[in-house]
Design a protein around this motif. Structure first.
Motif, mmCIF file in Angstrom:
data_model
loop_
_atom_site.group_PDB
_atom_site.id
_atom_site.type_symbol
_atom_site.label_atom_id
_atom_site.label_comp_id
_atom_site.label_asym_id
_atom_site.label_seq_id
_atom_site.Cartn_x
_atom_site.Cartn_y
_atom_site.Cartn_z
ATOM 1 N N LEU A 7 84.386 1.300 -57.283
ATOM 2 C CA LEU A 7 83.592 0.278 -57.570
ATOM 3 C C LEU A 7 82.266 0.259 -56.844
ATOM 4 O O LEU A 7 82.075 0.333 -55.808
ATOM 5 C CB LEU A 7 84.193 -1.106 -57.638
ATOM 6 N N ILE A 8 81.145 0.567 -57.556
ATOM 7 C CA ILE A 8 79.672 0.557 -56.813
ATOM 8 C C ILE A 8 78.978 -0.481 -57.545
ATOM 9 O O ILE A 8 78.577 -0.196 -58.711
ATOM 10 C CB ILE A 8 79.000 1.890 -57.050
ATOM 11 N N THR A 9 78.244 -1.390 -56.706
ATOM 12 C CA THR A 9 77.335 -2.370 -57.171
ATOM 13 C C THR A 9 75.899 -1.686 -57.072
ATOM 14 O O THR A 9 75.612 -0.598 -56.238
ATOM 15 C CB THR A 9 77.560 -3.709 -56.563
ATOM 16 N N ASN A 89 76.439 -2.233 -52.501
ATOM 17 C CA ASN A 89 75.192 -1.291 -52.464
ATOM 18 C C ASN A 89 73.971 -2.033 -52.914
ATOM 19 O O ASN A 89 73.029 -1.901 -52.617
ATOM 20 C CB ASN A 89 75.595 0.069 -53.237
ATOM 21 N N ALA A 90 74.308 -3.103 -54.099
ATOM 22 C CA ALA A 90 73.203 -3.620 -54.619
ATOM 23 C C ALA A 90 72.230 -4.349 -53.369
ATOM 24 O O ALA A 90 72.753 -5.086 -52.493
ATOM 25 C CB ALA A 90 73.530 -4.740 -55.401
ATOM 26 N N GLY A 91 71.052 -4.145 -53.438
ATOM 27 C CA GLY A 91 69.928 -4.573 -52.702
ATOM 28 C C GLY A 91 68.539 -4.858 -53.321
ATOM 29 O O GLY A 91 68.230 -4.263 -54.382
ATOM 30 N N ALA A 110 66.650 -12.086 -49.060
ATOM 31 C CA ALA A 110 67.763 -12.455 -48.256
ATOM 32 C C ALA A 110 69.041 -13.011 -49.114
ATOM 33 O O ALA A 110 70.244 -12.548 -48.804
ATOM 34 C CB ALA A 110 67.420 -13.839 -47.494
ATOM 35 N N GLN A 111 68.578 -13.658 -50.261
ATOM 36 C CA GLN A 111 69.793 -14.075 -51.122
ATOM 37 C C GLN A 111 70.837 -12.821 -51.638
ATOM 38 O O GLN A 111 71.828 -12.884 -51.888
ATOM 39 C CB GLN A 111 69.251 -15.106 -52.203
ATOM 40 N N THR A 112 69.961 -11.956 -52.287
ATOM 41 C CA THR A 112 70.508 -10.870 -52.703
ATOM 42 C C THR A 112 71.238 -9.786 -51.771
ATOM 43 O O THR A 112 72.495 -9.543 -52.036
ATOM 44 C CB THR A 112 69.499 -9.778 -53.490
ATOM 45 N N ASN A 113 70.587 -9.527 -50.683
ATOM 46 C CA ASN A 113 71.075 -8.580 -49.584
ATOM 47 C C ASN A 113 72.291 -9.356 -48.814
ATOM 48 O O ASN A 113 73.184 -8.349 -48.204
ATOM 49 C CB ASN A 113 70.096 -8.090 -48.776
#
Length: 251
Positions: A7-9, A89-91, A110-113
């Motif tokens: 699974l890769i985000t 991975n999502a950033g 900051a919220q996403t990462n």
């Protein structure tokens, strides 16, 4: 029978999309998610043509939608039977120097990462505990090694936090679970392609991701990729004065 499922985000572009291509070439089934599903559709079709034996599942996911993250992860696990590896991975790479009106983009980064990564790790570890094992891979950044100035401050801090969080999970030694923390150097991607000046030691996406995939396949606990020049530079960045680190970072 395939090698397993990954699974890769953040798989719609950049490092995530290229990891999907390279892991498909190795024979892994894929669960790909991102906000931009039209790009996921294109990537899925591309992989289906190149590797028809590989199962590819896609789903829309904004990792800051904390209720959606476990639902999407669990849905993939139900569909594919199990998830052997999750790549967080999502950033986001937005940033403004502190005190210059950049609170919103800095907060979004900051919220996403960090908080988004926390949601992904929670969902992944729930699956791994239930199935008795798995491989948690967290994509940090070479910028996490030291505090970075100007537009990089929030991004670097969030990536340092992600690495610390993954290290804490590894310290628990959950039976059957491996943890890898990847610190990519400057690899061409949608995020840094927007920079006014290309960073020092920039490598193309395929080359950079190949080094990431190699480290992940070896289940390395911590890996600076590509190894040259980032293994020695990472050590240097930890001990050199911040003024020199800033120049090494190309900021």
């Amino acid at each position: 029978m395939g090698k397993g499922s990954i699974l890769i985000t953040g798989a719609s572009s950049g490092l995530g999309a290229e990891m999907a291509r390279q892991f498909a070439a190795l024979g892994y089934d894929l669960a790909l998610c991102a906000r931009r599903t039209e790009r996921l559709d294109e990537l899925s079709q591309e992989i289906a043509v190149a590797h028809p034996e590989v199962r590819v599942r896609i789903a829309e996911l904004d990792v800051t939608d904390f209720d959606a993250v476990p639902k999407v992860f669990d849905g993939f696990a139900d569909d594919l039977g199990r998830i052997d590896r999750v790549i967080v991975n999502a950033g986001l790479g937005k940033g403004v120097p502190f005190g210059k009106g950049g609170d919103r983009p800095n907060r979004q980064t900051a919220q996403t990462n960090f908080i988004g990564a926390m949601a992904q790790m929670e969902a992944a570890m729930k699956i791994f505990r239930a199935q008795g094992g798995g491989h948690l891979v967290v994509i940090s950044s070479i910028s996490a090694v030291r505090g970075m100035p100007k537009t990089m401050t929030s991004y670097a801090a969030s990536k340092a936090g992600v690495a610390a969080m993954a290290e804490g999970i590894a310290a628990e030694r959950v039976p059957g679970v491996d943890v890898s923390i990847i610190f990519p150097g400057y690899i061409s991607s949608e995020m840094n392609d927007k920079a006014a000046h290309p960073p020092t030691f920039l490598v193309d996406t395929r080359t950079g991701v190949r080094s990431m995939v190699s480290a992940i396949e070896k289940r390395r606990f911590k890996a600076y990729t590509p190894a040259w020049p980032w293994v020695p530079l990472a050590y240097a960045m930890k001990v050199l004065p911040l003024s020199i680190v800033r120049r090494l970072a190309g900021i």
